[in-house]
Design a protein around this motif. Structure first.
Motif, PDB file in Angstrom:
ATOM      1  N   THR A   2      35.422  52.681  34.993  1.00 44.23           N
ATOM      2  CA  THR A   2      36.105  53.678  34.274  1.00 44.23           C
ATOM      3  C   THR A   2      37.668  53.450  35.017  1.00 44.23           C
ATOM      4  OG1 THR A   2      35.772  55.575  35.574  1.00 44.23           O
ATOM      5  CG2 THR A   2      34.634  55.477  33.476  1.00 44.23           C
ATOM      6  N   ARG A   3      37.746  52.877  36.032  1.00 45.42           N
ATOM      7  CA  ARG A   3      39.007  52.283  36.751  1.00 45.42           C
ATOM      8  C   ARG A   3      38.988  51.206  37.316  1.00 45.42           C
ATOM      9  NH1 ARG A   3      38.376  57.304  41.039  1.00 45.42           N
ATOM     10  NH2 ARG A   3      37.359  58.251  39.275  1.00 45.42           N
ATOM     11  N   PRO A   4      40.097  50.581  37.900  1.00 46.43           N
ATOM     12  CA  PRO A   4      40.034  49.342  38.784  1.00 46.43           C
ATOM     13  C   PRO A   4      38.841  49.391  39.787  1.00 46.43           C
ATOM     14  CG  PRO A   4      42.085  49.873  38.149  1.00 46.43           C
ATOM     15  CD  PRO A   4      41.305  51.078  37.622  1.00 46.43           C
ATOM     16  N   TYR A   5      38.219  48.354  39.907  1.00 44.73           N
ATOM     17  CA  TYR A   5      36.948  48.417  41.087  1.00 44.73           C
ATOM     18  C   TYR A   5      36.963  47.011  41.541  1.00 44.73           C
ATOM     19  CZ  TYR A   5      32.643  50.258  43.079  1.00 44.73           C
ATOM     20  OH  TYR A   5      31.637  50.565  43.934  1.00 44.73           O
ATOM     21  N   ILE A   6      37.496  46.982  42.765  1.00 45.91           N
ATOM     22  CA  ILE A   6      37.922  45.805  43.111  1.00 45.91           C
ATOM     23  C   ILE A   6      37.322  45.630  44.734  1.00 45.91           C
ATOM     24  CG2 ILE A   6      39.705  44.182  43.967  1.00 45.91           C
ATOM     25  CD1 ILE A   6      41.453  45.430  41.797  1.00 45.91           C
ATOM     26  N   LEU A   7      36.476  44.511  45.029  1.00 48.36           N
ATOM     27  CA  LEU A   7      36.017  44.194  46.264  1.00 48.36           C
ATOM     28  C   LEU A   7      36.820  43.047  47.075  1.00 48.36           C
ATOM     29  CD1 LEU A   7      33.682  44.523  48.382  1.00 48.36           C
ATOM     30  CD2 LEU A   7      32.435  42.578  46.733  1.00 48.36           C
ATOM     31  N   ASP A   8      37.079  43.505  48.149  1.00 49.19           N
ATOM     32  CA  ASP A   8      37.940  42.704  48.975  1.00 49.19           C
ATOM     33  C   ASP A   8      37.141  41.968  49.886  1.00 49.19           C
ATOM     34  OD1 ASP A   8      39.726  41.586  50.938  1.00 49.19           O
ATOM     35  OD2 ASP A   8      40.953  42.810  50.882  1.00 49.19           O
ATOM     36  N   GLY A   9      36.754  40.575  49.841  1.00 54.95           N
ATOM     37  CA  GLY A   9      35.740  39.816  50.638  1.00 54.95           C
ATOM     38  C   GLY A   9      36.638  38.807  51.609  1.00 54.95           C
ATOM     39  N   SER A  10      38.045  39.094  51.898  1.00 57.95           N
ATOM     40  CA  SER A  10      39.109  38.296  52.703  1.00 57.95           C
ATOM     41  C   SER A  10      38.367  38.170  54.054  1.00 57.95           C
ATOM     42  CB  SER A  10      40.256  38.543  52.536  1.00 57.95           C
ATOM     43  OG  SER A  10      40.480  39.998  53.186  1.00 57.95           O
ATOM     44  N   ALA A  11      38.003  39.097  54.566  1.00 56.74           N
ATOM     45  CA  ALA A  11      37.390  39.042  55.949  1.00 56.74           C
ATOM     46  C   ALA A  11      36.473  37.989  56.274  1.00 56.74           C
ATOM     47  CB  ALA A  11      36.858  40.412  56.441  1.00 56.74           C
ATOM     48  N   VAL A  12      35.317  37.834  55.425  1.00 54.12           N
ATOM     49  CA  VAL A  12      34.356  36.798  55.449  1.00 54.12           C
ATOM     50  C   VAL A  12      34.804  35.457  55.181  1.00 54.12           C
ATOM     51  CG1 VAL A  12      32.571  35.906  54.305  1.00 54.12           C
ATOM     52  CG2 VAL A  12      32.538  38.486  54.913  1.00 54.12           C
ATOM     53  N   GLU A  13      36.106  35.493  54.320  1.00 56.92           N
ATOM     54  CA  GLU A  13      36.498  34.205  54.186  1.00 56.92           C
ATOM     55  C   GLU A  13      37.282  33.710  55.499  1.00 56.92           C
ATOM     56  OE1 GLU A  13      38.472  33.023  50.552  1.00 56.92           O
ATOM     57  OE2 GLU A  13      38.187  34.997  49.655  1.00 56.92           O
ATOM     58  N   ARG A  14      38.120  34.621  55.881  1.00 54.85           N
ATOM     59  CA  ARG A  14      38.842  34.355  57.223  1.00 54.85           C
ATOM     60  C   ARG A  14      37.643  34.098  58.376  1.00 54.85           C
ATOM     61  NH1 ARG A  14      41.641  38.733  55.558  1.00 54.85           N
ATOM     62  NH2 ARG A  14      40.844  40.170  57.212  1.00 54.85           N
ATOM     63  N   ARG A  15      36.753  34.483  58.672  1.00 58.20           N
ATOM     64  CA  ARG A  15      35.899  34.550  59.659  1.00 58.20           C
ATOM     65  C   ARG A  15      34.764  33.293  59.681  1.00 58.20           C
ATOM     66  NH1 ARG A  15      34.514  37.792  64.083  1.00 58.20           N
ATOM     67  NH2 ARG A  15      32.700  37.095  65.225  1.00 58.20           N
ATOM     68  N   LEU A  16      34.222  33.328  58.311  1.00 55.86           N
ATOM     69  CA  LEU A  16      33.083  32.614  58.152  1.00 55.86           C
ATOM     70  C   LEU A  16      33.597  31.281  57.073  1.00 55.86           C
ATOM     71  CD1 LEU A  16      30.353  35.259  58.103  1.00 55.86           C
ATOM     72  CD2 LEU A  16      31.025  33.716  60.022  1.00 55.86           C
ATOM     73  N   GLY A  17      34.527  31.255  56.759  1.00 52.90           N
ATOM     74  CA  GLY A  17      34.949  30.208  55.884  1.00 52.90           C
ATOM     75  C   GLY A  17      34.262  30.260  54.419  1.00 52.90           C
ATOM     76  N   ILE A  18      33.660  31.110  53.989  1.00 51.40           N
ATOM     77  CA  ILE A  18      32.835  31.326  52.722  1.00 51.40           C
ATOM     78  C   ILE A  18      33.928  31.524  51.627  1.00 51.40           C
ATOM     79  CG2 ILE A  18      31.136  32.590  51.251  1.00 51.40           C
ATOM     80  CD1 ILE A  18      29.888  31.210  53.600  1.00 51.40           C
ATOM     81  N   THR A  19      33.899  30.644  50.530  1.00 51.66           N
ATOM     82  CA  THR A  19      34.785  30.703  49.426  1.00 51.66           C
ATOM     83  C   THR A  19      34.063  31.101  48.235  1.00 51.66           C
ATOM     84  OG1 THR A  19      34.810  28.289  49.251  1.00 51.66           O
ATOM     85  CG2 THR A  19      36.692  29.371  50.506  1.00 51.66           C
ATOM     86  N   PRO A  20      34.272  31.622  47.363  1.00 50.44           N
ATOM     87  CA  PRO A  20      33.651  31.965  45.955  1.00 50.44           C
ATOM     88  C   PRO A  20      33.401  30.827  45.253  1.00 50.44           C
ATOM     89  CG  PRO A  20      35.485  33.413  46.218  1.00 50.44           C
ATOM     90  CD  PRO A  20      35.845  32.379  47.088  1.00 50.44           C
ATOM     91  N   SER A  21      32.362  30.673  44.638  1.00 54.07           N
ATOM     92  CA  SER A  21      31.574  29.815  43.688  1.00 54.07           C
ATOM     93  C   SER A  21      32.566  29.649  42.634  1.00 54.07           C
ATOM     94  CB  SER A  21      30.050  30.109  43.191  1.00 54.07           C
ATOM     95  OG  SER A  21      29.155  30.208  44.291  1.00 54.07           O
ATOM     96  N   ASP A  22      32.331  28.458  41.972  1.00 54.81           N
ATOM     97  CA  ASP A  22      33.369  28.095  40.577  1.00 54.81           C
ATOM     98  C   ASP A  22      32.762  29.328  39.592  1.00 54.81           C
ATOM     99  OD1 ASP A  22      35.190  26.196  39.038  1.00 54.81           O
ATOM    100  OD2 ASP A  22      33.118  26.378  37.832  1.00 54.81           O
ATOM    101  N   TRP A  23      33.955  29.765  38.954  1.00 56.86           N
ATOM    102  CA  TRP A  23      33.485  30.691  38.024  1.00 56.86           C
ATOM    103  C   TRP A  23      32.716  30.268  36.706  1.00 56.86           C
ATOM    104  CZ3 TRP A  23      32.953  35.568  37.662  1.00 56.86           C
ATOM    105  CH2 TRP A  23      32.996  36.328  36.235  1.00 56.86           C
ATOM    106  N   ASN A  24      33.296  29.098  36.354  1.00 55.74           N
ATOM    107  CA  ASN A  24      32.380  28.454  35.324  1.00 55.74           C
ATOM    108  C   ASN A  24      31.056  28.325  35.684  1.00 55.74           C
ATOM    109  OD1 ASN A  24      34.550  28.265  33.524  1.00 55.74           O
ATOM    110  ND2 ASN A  24      35.352  26.374  34.302  1.00 55.74           N
ATOM    111  N   ASP A  25      30.673  27.804  36.957  1.00 59.91           N
ATOM    112  CA  ASP A  25      29.403  27.300  37.514  1.00 59.91           C
ATOM    113  C   ASP A  25      28.461  28.792  37.436  1.00 59.91           C
ATOM    114  OD1 ASP A  25      27.205  26.034  38.645  1.00 59.91           O
ATOM    115  OD2 ASP A  25      27.654  27.204  40.551  1.00 59.91           O
TER     116      ASP A  25
END
Length: 306
Positions: free
Chosen positions: A267-290
């Motif tokens: 019922t309101r914006p619900y936004i997950l911040d995963g930038s710490a994992v991106e910075r530390r471990l180099g995990i980037t999100p999967s392609d949205w179309n995939d």
């Protein structure tokens, strides 16, 4: 390694198998879940002795289980969590936990790992306690543990998007929980698995919560529209269900009552911040179309094409 057999567990198992690890997948039925090369066993995750025997010699114990629908959580989660924690302590296996965002409760800011647990409804309080018990054991030196938290699933697994897909693909109007025009984060099940394995491989990351990186948030209307475009089907109307209606339905439906308690997420914006994992471990999100394609393919079943 010992892993569960759900969507995230299957992907964890596949990642570990690809690099040559021996993987045991424990489920109540013991059936093959599709991770080629894994060993499958029938296992009651609330049975501490059986779970400890199964995890003996394992380097990691990946808890990717879900005991069932919300109404049974208070009954089934505590004994399962207790057994998993005891097995990790008895065997020395690293306890890798799959978590969600319920412990955080209602928020007005993007969700980072340092936000306090503010949940007041019982499912969030329960999931917070499960992690806190593991963290206490970790800090006491009894186990090594971490938790990886995700938002709503995309790319496979049962979530509120996949539940309405059959109706959408049939050209019918779909009804979603809450508002359909609010930005909302989605987590690809493969990215959750990749993050679990990456944190497992980084002992300095133990003893903490980590958030899975995801693509920019999308509204529920946008996600359904994206899926229809990917499937080559006409877009359908997407309408929201007010929490007030869910509360009314909850008088006769325990599941509706439980869902209504979580409607703040939609019922309101619900936004997950995963930038710490991106910075530390180099995990980037999967392609949205995939992610969209795999969501449709899992719904259609093995070998089917929509």
């Amino acid at each position: 390694m010992l892993s569960g057999g759900g969507p995230v567990g299957r992907h964890v198992a596949s990642l570990l198998l690809e690099r040559g690890d021996h993987v045991v997948i424990g489920t109540r039925s013991g059936r093959d879940t599709g991770a080629v090369g894994a060993t499958y066993i029938s296992l009651d995750a609330t049975d501490t002795a059986a779970l400890t025997r199964a995890a003996d010699g394992a380097a990691g114990l990946f808890n990717t289980a879900n005991p069932g629908d919300y109404p049974v959580w208070e009954k089934l989660w505590p004994p399962m969590a207790s057994a998993l924690l005891a097995a990790a302590e008895a065997t020395g296996a690293v306890y890798a936990m799959t978590g969600n965002l319920y412990p955080i409760g209602p928020v007005t800011v993007p969700m980072t790992e340092d936000l306090p647990n503010g949940a007041r409804e019982h499912k969030g309080v329960l999931r917070a306690r499960i992690w806190e018990d593991a963290l206490t054991a970790h800090q006491a030196g009894r186990i090594r543990a971490f938790e990886v938290r995700s938002s709503d699933w995309i790319g496979g697994g049962l979530g509120h998007i996949s539940r309405v897909l059959p109706a959408a693909l049939a050209g019918r109007t779909v009804r979603m929980i809450g508002r359909v025009d609010m930005p909302h984060s989605y987590t690809d099940v493969r990215d959750a698995a990749r993050t679990l394995v990456a944190v497992f491989d980084d002992p300095d990351s133990y003893g903490s919560i980590w958030h899975v990186p995801g693509r920019p948030p999308r509204t529920q209307t946008e996600v359904i529209g994206d899926l229809m475009d990917t499937a080559g089907r006409p877009r359908v109307a997407v309408k929201g269900t007010p929490p007030m209606l869910l509360n009314a339905l909850g008088v006769v439906s325990p599941m509706a009552r439980e869902v209504a308690q979580l409607s703040y997420q939609l019922t309101r914006p619900y936004i997950l911040d995963g930038s710490a994992v991106e910075r530390r471990l180099g995990i980037t999100p999967s392609d949205w179309n995939d992610s969209l394609r795999r969501t449709l393919d899992e719904l259609a079943g093995p070998g089917a094409r929509l």
